[in-house]
Design a protein around this motif. Structure first.
Motif: not given
Length: 120
Positions: A12-13, A16-17, A84-85, A118, A120
């Motif tokens: 996940v970026q 993201g969640t 989250d976040r 996590v 990108s």
């Protein structure tokens, strides 16, 4: 036979969640406390979130407070961790743990974990 099976991990970026699930079987789920731990390379295992048997109490590590939410469904024998976040430092293997008292002995069981990355 007690089983705890985690799912929902993945890539996940940042920002993201992701929601993790832990399906339990082989014991009376409704009497257990459930915990989510995480282990990142080079770090010690960290207790991320805890929920008691009837969901009346939850606790979180300072590092995730306000971003993660633990919940459970005693009809589905499942505990969840909504994240989250997400940040890169949340990258880790997340495992659920069940514990309860049975005949004056504490029972503790672990799942195998699910990887959250996590990036990108």
């Amino acid at each position: 036979q007690v089983q705890l099976v985690e799912s929902g991990g993945g890539l996940v970026q940042p920002g993201g969640t992701l929601t993790l699930s832990c399906a339990a079987s082989g014991f009376t789920f409704s009497i257990s406390s459930m915990n989510w731990y995480r282990l990142a390379p080079g770090n010690e295992r960290e207790l991320v979130a805890t929920i008691n048997s009837d969901s009346s109490e939850t606790r979180y590590a300072d590092s995730v407070k306000g971003r993660f939410t633990i919940s459970r469904d005693n009809y589905k024998n499942t505990v969840y961790l909504r994240m989250d976040r997400l940040k890169s430092e949340d990258t880790a293997v997340y495992s659920c743990e069940a514990d309860w008292w049975e005949r004056f002995a504490r029972r503790v069981y672990w799942g195998r974990g699910t990887l959250v990355t996590v990036s990108s």
